[in-house]
Structure formats: C-alpha cells, structure tokens
Scaffold this motif. Structure first.
Motif, PDB file in Angstrom:
ATOM      1  N   ARG A  10      45.121  40.831  43.486  1.00  0.00           N
ATOM      2  CA  ARG A  10      46.251  40.185  44.240  1.00  0.00           C
ATOM      3  C   ARG A  10      46.310  40.985  45.498  1.00  0.00           C
ATOM      4  O   ARG A  10      46.546  42.031  45.612  1.00  0.00           O
ATOM      5  N   LYS A  11      46.709  40.292  46.650  1.00  0.00           N
ATOM      6  CA  LYS A  11      46.860  41.107  47.960  1.00  0.00           C
ATOM      7  C   LYS A  11      47.899  40.459  48.665  1.00  0.00           C
ATOM      8  O   LYS A  11      47.840  39.444  49.005  1.00  0.00           O
ATOM      9  N   VAL A  12      48.762  41.139  48.968  1.00  0.00           N
ATOM     10  CA  VAL A  12      49.974  40.690  49.734  1.00  0.00           C
ATOM     11  C   VAL A  12      49.956  41.614  50.869  1.00  0.00           C
ATOM     12  O   VAL A  12      50.164  42.964  50.946  1.00  0.00           O
ATOM     13  N   TYR A  13      49.876  41.029  52.070  1.00  0.00           N
ATOM     14  CA  TYR A  13      49.695  41.969  53.500  1.00  0.00           C
ATOM     15  C   TYR A  13      51.124  42.497  53.614  1.00  0.00           C
ATOM     16  O   TYR A  13      52.206  41.796  53.135  1.00  0.00           O
ATOM     17  N   ASP A  14      51.254  43.598  54.713  1.00  0.00           N
ATOM     18  CA  ASP A  14      52.515  44.066  55.085  1.00  0.00           C
ATOM     19  C   ASP A  14      53.430  42.928  55.504  1.00  0.00           C
ATOM     20  O   ASP A  14      54.624  43.257  55.435  1.00  0.00           O
ATOM     21  N   ASN A  15      53.057  41.932  56.201  1.00  0.00           N
ATOM     22  CA  ASN A  15      53.928  40.958  56.679  1.00  0.00           C
ATOM     23  C   ASN A  15      54.669  40.102  55.619  1.00  0.00           C
ATOM     24  O   ASN A  15      55.172  38.961  55.996  1.00  0.00           O
ATOM     25  N   GLY A  16      53.969  40.259  54.320  1.00  0.00           N
ATOM     26  CA  GLY A  16      54.507  39.374  53.173  1.00  0.00           C
ATOM     27  C   GLY A  16      53.600  38.182  52.925  1.00  0.00           C
ATOM     28  O   GLY A  16      53.657  37.530  51.700  1.00  0.00           O
ATOM     29  N   HIS A  17      52.622  38.024  53.676  1.00  0.00           N
ATOM     30  CA  HIS A  17      51.616  37.040  53.538  1.00  0.00           C
ATOM     31  C   HIS A  17      50.616  37.329  51.980  1.00  0.00           C
ATOM     32  O   HIS A  17      50.028  38.368  52.029  1.00  0.00           O
ATOM     33  N   GLU A  18      50.855  36.571  51.204  1.00  0.00           N
ATOM     34  CA  GLU A  18      50.007  36.554  49.842  1.00  0.00           C
ATOM     35  C   GLU A  18      48.621  35.864  50.226  1.00  0.00           C
ATOM     36  O   GLU A  18      48.528  34.604  50.046  1.00  0.00           O
ATOM     37  N   THR A  44      37.386  37.472  53.298  1.00  0.00           N
ATOM     38  CA  THR A  44      37.225  38.751  53.849  1.00  0.00           C
ATOM     39  C   THR A  44      38.120  39.553  53.326  1.00  0.00           C
ATOM     40  O   THR A  44      37.738  40.838  53.066  1.00  0.00           O
ATOM     41  N   THR A  45      39.221  39.405  53.022  1.00  0.00           N
ATOM     42  CA  THR A  45      40.062  40.129  52.000  1.00  0.00           C
ATOM     43  C   THR A  45      39.603  40.780  51.036  1.00  0.00           C
ATOM     44  O   THR A  45      39.758  41.930  50.624  1.00  0.00           O
ATOM     45  N   ILE A  46      38.872  39.559  50.054  1.00  0.00           N
ATOM     46  CA  ILE A  46      38.181  40.211  48.892  1.00  0.00           C
ATOM     47  C   ILE A  46      37.147  41.176  49.136  1.00  0.00           C
ATOM     48  O   ILE A  46      37.043  42.252  48.464  1.00  0.00           O
ATOM     49  N   LEU A  47      36.283  40.789  50.044  1.00  0.00           N
ATOM     50  CA  LEU A  47      35.198  41.787  50.460  1.00  0.00           C
ATOM     51  C   LEU A  47      35.708  43.327  50.783  1.00  0.00           C
ATOM     52  O   LEU A  47      35.242  44.078  50.410  1.00  0.00           O
ATOM     53  N   ASN A  48      36.912  43.319  51.755  1.00  0.00           N
ATOM     54  CA  ASN A  48      37.226  44.456  52.106  1.00  0.00           C
ATOM     55  C   ASN A  48      37.932  45.208  50.963  1.00  0.00           C
ATOM     56  O   ASN A  48      37.833  46.346  50.959  1.00  0.00           O
ATOM     57  N   MET A  49      38.635  44.582  49.886  1.00  0.00           N
ATOM     58  CA  MET A  49      39.048  45.327  48.809  1.00  0.00           C
ATOM     59  C   MET A  49      37.834  45.775  48.019  1.00  0.00           C
ATOM     60  O   MET A  49      38.047  46.948  47.432  1.00  0.00           O
ATOM     61  N   ILE A  50      36.856  45.139  47.802  1.00  0.00           N
ATOM     62  CA  ILE A  50      35.785  45.554  46.970  1.00  0.00           C
ATOM     63  C   ILE A  50      35.084  46.815  47.661  1.00  0.00           C
ATOM     64  O   ILE A  50      34.788  47.722  47.072  1.00  0.00           O
ATOM     65  N   ALA A  51      35.188  46.743  49.231  1.00  0.00           N
ATOM     66  CA  ALA A  51      34.423  47.947  49.738  1.00  0.00           C
ATOM     67  C   ALA A  51      35.301  49.121  49.700  1.00  0.00           C
ATOM     68  O   ALA A  51      34.880  50.184  50.301  1.00  0.00           O
ATOM     69  N   GLY A  52      36.308  48.733  49.537  1.00  0.00           N
ATOM     70  CA  GLY A  52      37.406  49.931  49.512  1.00  0.00           C
ATOM     71  C   GLY A  52      38.029  50.311  50.799  1.00  0.00           C
ATOM     72  O   GLY A  52      38.644  51.335  51.287  1.00  0.00           O
ATOM     73  N   LEU A  53      38.006  49.113  51.880  1.00  0.00           N
ATOM     74  CA  LEU A  53      38.777  49.238  52.924  1.00  0.00           C
ATOM     75  C   LEU A  53      40.059  48.754  52.866  1.00  0.00           C
ATOM     76  O   LEU A  53      40.924  49.100  54.179  1.00  0.00           O
ATOM     77  N   LEU A  54      40.680  48.187  51.975  1.00  0.00           N
ATOM     78  CA  LEU A  54      41.991  47.709  51.973  1.00  0.00           C
ATOM     79  C   LEU A  54      42.256  47.606  50.355  1.00  0.00           C
ATOM     80  O   LEU A  54      41.578  47.676  49.526  1.00  0.00           O
ATOM     81  N   ASN A  55      43.562  48.206  50.099  1.00  0.00           N
ATOM     82  CA  ASN A  55      44.024  48.426  48.866  1.00  0.00           C
ATOM     83  C   ASN A  55      44.763  47.150  48.303  1.00  0.00           C
ATOM     84  O   ASN A  55      45.357  46.475  48.797  1.00  0.00           O
ATOM     85  N   PRO A  56      44.238  46.603  46.905  1.00  0.00           N
ATOM     86  CA  PRO A  56      44.846  45.602  46.244  1.00  0.00           C
ATOM     87  C   PRO A  56      46.134  45.935  45.989  1.00  0.00           C
ATOM     88  O   PRO A  56      46.726  46.945  45.857  1.00  0.00           O
ATOM     89  N   SER A  57      47.153  44.895  46.136  1.00  0.00           N
ATOM     90  CA  SER A  57      48.515  44.885  45.584  1.00  0.00           C
ATOM     91  C   SER A  57      48.595  45.310  44.220  1.00  0.00           C
ATOM     92  O   SER A  57      49.603  45.806  43.628  1.00  0.00           O
TER      93      SER A  57
END
Ligand code: ADP
Ligand code: ADP
Length: 227
Positions: A10-18, A44-57
């Motif tokens: 699950r990824k919720v961005y800082d602006n609250g968008h899920e 892209t959100t999923i790829l970035n989490m797999i790459a470790g560029l973005l933390n999952p919520s």
C-alpha cells in the motif's frame, strides 16, 4: 520459485493520495512480467517501491524470500530503465554504460569495466556508437544505451518503465521483440511497465492488469483476456 513477492502493498503519498491499495503478486525467476494499466493507475509507484526509491506505507516486498528492508539499496542488484532513459548528456555512450561499474563501493578497474560494458553494448547492438554523446542519438539508440547501462552490473531484476513510449510505432514493434530476446538471452527476471495492451500481450510471460491502485487481473499471457 517465487523470486519477487509483493505482499499487501500500500502506498499513500504525503498529500494523502492512496496510489496503491493492498496489492499482492509474485514473479518467477527468469519471467518477463508486464504491469499493464492506464496512466495514473500506480505502475511507476510500484516499480519505485521495488527499486527501493520509495517506501511503502505498509506491506512487504521480498526478493528470494528475503525482505528488501534487510538488503541495503546498493546491494539489491536491480537495474532500472527509466521512461526518459536518464542518460548522462556530457558522457559518451561507452562512459554512460561503464558508469555504474566505476563508481561506488564495488567499483572495478577501468579496463575490466570497459570489457563488461562492451559485452552489453554488443548485446544491445550499440558497439559502433561508443564514442557518441546521447544528444546525437535517436530515441531507439538512447533506449539501447539505457538498457546496456542497466545490465552491466548483472542485476537479478530488471525494471523497465514504459521503455518504448518515446519511440515511433514501427520502432516500438521491432524493439519490443529485441527486448524480449535480450532478457531471455541474459536470463534476467524483468518487470516491464506499459499502458499498451497489445504490447503486454506480445511480450509478457505474465500480465498484471492494474486500475486505480488495485489488481484487476493477473494471468499468464495465453490465459489473459480482454474486456
Ligand atoms: P502510472 O505509473 O501508472 O502512470 P503513478 O504510479 O505514476 O502511475 O501514479 C499513481 C498515482 O499517484 C497518480 O494519481 C499520481 O498522480 C499519484 N502520484 C504519483 N507520485 C505522487 C507523489 N509523489 N505524491 C502524490 N501523488 C503522487
Ligand atoms: P516517501 O514517503 O517514500 O519519501 P513521498 O510521499 O515523500 O515518498 O513522495 C516522494 C516525492 O515525490 C516527494 O519528494 C514529493 O515532493 C514528490 N511529489 C509530491 N507530490 C507529487 C505528485 N503529485 N507527483 C509527483 N511527485 C510528487
């Protein structure tokens, strides 16, 4: 043989968008898996989490049964081909492809780095372009450079985000077949993001269809159906 496992991500961005809502899937070693879906659905959100560029919520990503949080990003052995290729404009093709090998902790001697770079430049058919700067190359040529640069570290996983989107229609057909042949030759597990159904069906061993942050269908290419 689940090489990559994504569990209840699950990824919720800082602006609250899920952007990603409870997504689970797995990828077998050596498979080419297409993440398919319209723009904005969360690929892209999923790829970035797999790459470790973005933390999952919340949720978990495993490589070979091991949680990625236990593996430092530099040890994750991931190659990433970005949508805009992100080549270094001031460097030649050879310097671009060698770059991952001559920086960082595990850097190689220059001669060794060049040898490995030349191997992947040959596989991606850009040997003759070695001394060119990216600005002098066509979209298709730049794309090959980006793929060679992603492969030189011999990663276990190759992530490609709409790698054909900057190419004209005829070149897209040609290069997608080349990409499939290349990843099968190298034997690398590949996640390939696209919004193009036909493209996904033509190259994917498995296709995962997303819409609005959830999986709608997850099937082998031959079983995949279209509405
Ligand atoms: P895709 O790759 O399928 O086009 P993305 O993963 O880029 O989709 O984006 C998924 C959704 O999340 C979109 O609605 C997008 O606007 C939004 N989004 C992407 N990045 C961010 C961010 N950093 N902060 C807030 N919203 C974002
Ligand atoms: P993380 O929590 O993993 O650090 P963030 O939610 O902070 O990820 O988002 C990553 C970056 O994306 C932030 O630096 C933010 O400024 C940027 N960003 C914010 N909103 C958007 C958007 N709508 N589209 C693209 N990028 C965005």
């Amino acid at each position: 043989n689940k090489f990559v496992e994504v569990k209840k991500l699950r990824k919720v961005y800082d602006n609250g968008h899920e952007a990603i809502k409870n997504v689970s899937f797995s990828v077998k070693k050596g498979d080419l898996v297409c993440l398919l879906g319209p723009s904005g659905c969360g690929k892209t959100t999923i790829l970035n989490m797999i790459a470790g560029l973005l933390n999952p919520s919340s949720g978990e990503i495993l490589f070979g049964g091991k949680s990625v949080v236990e593996v430092a990003p530099k040890d994750r052995q991931i190659g990433y081909v970005f949508q805009n290729y992100a080549l270094y404009p001031h460097m030649t093709v050879l310097q671009n492809v060698m770059f991952p090998l001559i920086v960082g902790k595990n850097k190689k001697a220059k001669a060794d780095a060049q040898k490995i770079a030349e191997k992947y430049m040959s596989l991606t058919q850009i040997t003759e372009l070695a001394e060119q700067k990216p600005g002098n190359l066509s979209g298709g040529q730049q794309q090959r450079v980006a793929i060679a640069r992603a492969l030189v570290q011999e990663p276990q996983i190759l992530l490609m985000d709409e790698p054909l989107s900057n190419l004209d229609a005829r070149l897209r057909l040609k290069i997608r077949e080349e990409i499939r042949a290349l990843v099968k030759t190298v034997g690398i597990t590949t996640l390939f993001v696209t919004h193009d159904q036909e493209e996904a069906l033509s190259i994917g061993d498995k296709i995962i269809l997303f819409n609005d942050g959830v999986i709608q269908q997850d099937d082998l290419g031959e079983n995949f159906y279209l509405d």
